[in-house]
Design an enzyme around this catalytic site. Structure first.
Site, PDB file in Angstrom:
ATOM      1  N   GLY A  56       0.859  -1.176   0.000  1.00  0.00           N
ATOM      2  CA  GLY A  56       0.000   0.000   0.000  1.00  0.00           C
ATOM      3  C   GLY A  56       0.902   1.235   0.000  1.00  0.00           C
ATOM      4  O   GLY A  56       1.826   1.348   0.819  1.00  0.00           O
ATOM      5  N   ASP A 244      -1.482   4.676  -6.395  1.00  0.00           N
ATOM      6  CA  ASP A 244      -0.062   4.553  -6.080  1.00  0.00           C
ATOM      7  C   ASP A 244       0.728   5.724  -6.639  1.00  0.00           C
ATOM      8  O   ASP A 244       1.800   6.040  -6.143  1.00  0.00           O
ATOM      9  CB  ASP A 244       0.472   3.230  -6.623  1.00  0.00           C
ATOM     10  CG  ASP A 244      -0.083   2.082  -5.814  1.00  0.00           C
ATOM     11  OD1 ASP A 244       0.548   1.687  -4.830  1.00  0.00           O
ATOM     12  OD2 ASP A 244      -1.210   1.640  -6.134  1.00  0.00           O
TER      13      ASP A 244
HETATM   14  O1  MRU Z   1       0.676  -4.077  -4.493  1.00  0.00           O
HETATM   15  P1  MRU Z   1       0.055  -3.274  -3.381  1.00  0.00           P
HETATM   16  O2  MRU Z   1      -0.780  -4.113  -2.466  1.00  0.00           O
HETATM   17  O3  MRU Z   1       1.041  -2.406  -2.675  1.00  0.00           O
HETATM   18  O4  MRU Z   1      -0.959  -2.276  -4.148  1.00  0.00           O
HETATM   19  C1  MRU Z   1      -1.688  -1.390  -3.363  1.00  0.00           C
HETATM   20  C2  MRU Z   1      -2.618  -0.546  -4.149  1.00  0.00           C
HETATM   21  O5  MRU Z   1      -2.667  -0.550  -5.363  1.00  0.00           O
HETATM   22  C3  MRU Z   1      -3.465   0.429  -3.357  1.00  0.00           C
HETATM   23  O6  MRU Z   1      -4.697   0.621  -3.970  1.00  0.00           O
HETATM   24  C4  MRU Z   1      -2.729   1.767  -3.299  1.00  0.00           C
HETATM   25  O7  MRU Z   1      -1.424   1.566  -2.865  1.00  0.00           O
HETATM   26  C5  MRU Z   1      -3.409   2.765  -2.440  1.00  0.00           C
HETATM   27  S1  MRU Z   1      -3.148   2.463  -0.831  1.00  0.00           S
HETATM   28  C6  MRU Z   1      -3.901   3.628   0.072  1.00  0.00           C
END
Ligand code: MRU
Length: 353
Positions: A56, A244
């Protein structure tokens, strides 16, 4: 180690600085176990980011910052120059763990800026710890502001779809997209939530469904392939997801599958919102230059220890995709909601900041 049934997840701290260690929830163990792991070596933090023990965008931003604070404590440098050199080495290792979420570089840069302003080795080590801890506190405050700003966009009796996990577990606490959902409920509105499974790593079923069910929300889980069905059958009123990286044109990079959800929402005239703090905006990089993380094939060819595909099959496993601005109804931030055209409204958000 404690069982998941003990705390309201919006109060859970995904990552924390405790007794000169970094303590985080091992998200690979959820939803079956709530396991806290603690690190005193920044290499362990780097590995935790790479292997999705913590994930995240905001959560890895703060974890990276705390990893650098650990590197300060680990440094044997006697001079500020030697200490900065050690920090730069650690910064590079932490930065290279995952390329897409802009918060990681943002968090590391904030710490390096403090370190480069330092007057002595001890003062630098102390001030970067304080900065990392402050970033964690600020994250929760920012998510609550964002939640309030977004909650007005959702109506009583809405069913809200979300993709991946943009909750407490993707931040330090409260969440971005799930923060908006929490604030909507806290404002007295009755809502339902539909969470997508979010293959291949299942952040939706393992983390979002866990958080919301745990906190007493009316939440249902769907396979990613049922987004079209759910929207065509009028099961969804609005969508909110996290991000992200958001560039100045309003192109949004988020978990793989977000683009498909946005396309189908557009097809059915369903408002599609993105919730993200200003730290997730990248005002320098063009959309075409954003690096999409490609992850290992085994995430797709197996679920847990069970192989679900033939050996040696070729796999394409991008972790993120890009949703163009024309599919986005609004971008919810702690400083307000940006509406199309985004080049203007995003610029205004930063000018107001
Ligand atoms: O691969 P991840 O689990 O890190 O991906 C996370 C996401 O795409 C979330 O939607 C994003 O980081 C927003 S978190 C508030």
């Amino acid at each position: 180690m404690s069982h998941p049934d003990q705390e309201n997840t919006s109060l859970l701290r995904t990552v924390e600085w405790k007794n000169n260690k970094v303590v985080m929830i091992d998200q690979t163990k959820l939803p079956n176990e709530l396991v806290f792991v603690e690190f005193d070596d920044y290499h362990q933090v780097a590995n935790a980011i790479q292997t999705l023990v913590v994930r995240g965008a905001p959560a890895i931003g703060v974890s990276g910052a705390m990893g650098l604070a650990l590197a300060g404590l680990q440094s044997k440098g006697d001079t500020t120059e030697e200490l900065i050199e050690d920090l730069e080495k650690a910064r590079k290792i932490l930065y290279e763990t995952r390329p897409t979420a802009v918060n990681l570089g943002w968090g590391l840069d904030k710490i390096m800026k403090i370190a480069n302003q330092g007057s002595s080795v001890d003062q630098i080590k102390k001030s970067i710890i304080e900065e990392a801890k402050k970033m964690a506190e600020d994250d929760i405050k920012i998510n609550k502001e964002m939640g309030k700003n977004g909650s007005v966009l959702f109506d009583n009796n809405d069913t809200i779809m979300t993709h991946c996990n943009a909750g407490s577990l993707a931040t330090v606490g409260y969440g971005t997209a799930l923060g908006v959902i929490r604030a909507t409920k806290e404002s007295g509105k009755t809502i339902k939530v539909i969470a997508t499974e979010t293959r291949p790593v299942q952040q939706g079923s393992r983390l979002t469904a866990f958080e919301l069910k745990h906190d007493g929300f009316d939440v249902s889980l769907i396979p990613d392939t049922a987004v079209g069905y759910s929207m065509a059958n009028k099961l969804v009123n609005k969508v909110v997801v996290g991000a992200d990286r958001i560039v100045r044109t309003g192109h949004v990079f988020n978990k793989i599958g977000t683009y498909q959800v946005a396309l189908i929402a557009k097809q059915h005239g369903i408002p599609f919102y993105v919730a993200a703090p200003l730290s997730t905006f990248d005002m320098k990089t063009d959309a075409n230059d954003v690096i999409i993380e490609m992850r290992k094939g085994s995430e797709v060819t197996s679920i847990g220890n069970k192989k679900t595909a033939p050996d040696n099959i070729g796999v394409i496993n991008p972790a993120f995709d890009m949703t163009p601005p024309e599919l986005i109804s609004g971008i919810i931030t702690e400083k307000g909601v940006a509406k199309p055209p985004y080049e203007e409204s995003i610029k205004k958000l930063f000018e107001a900041n």
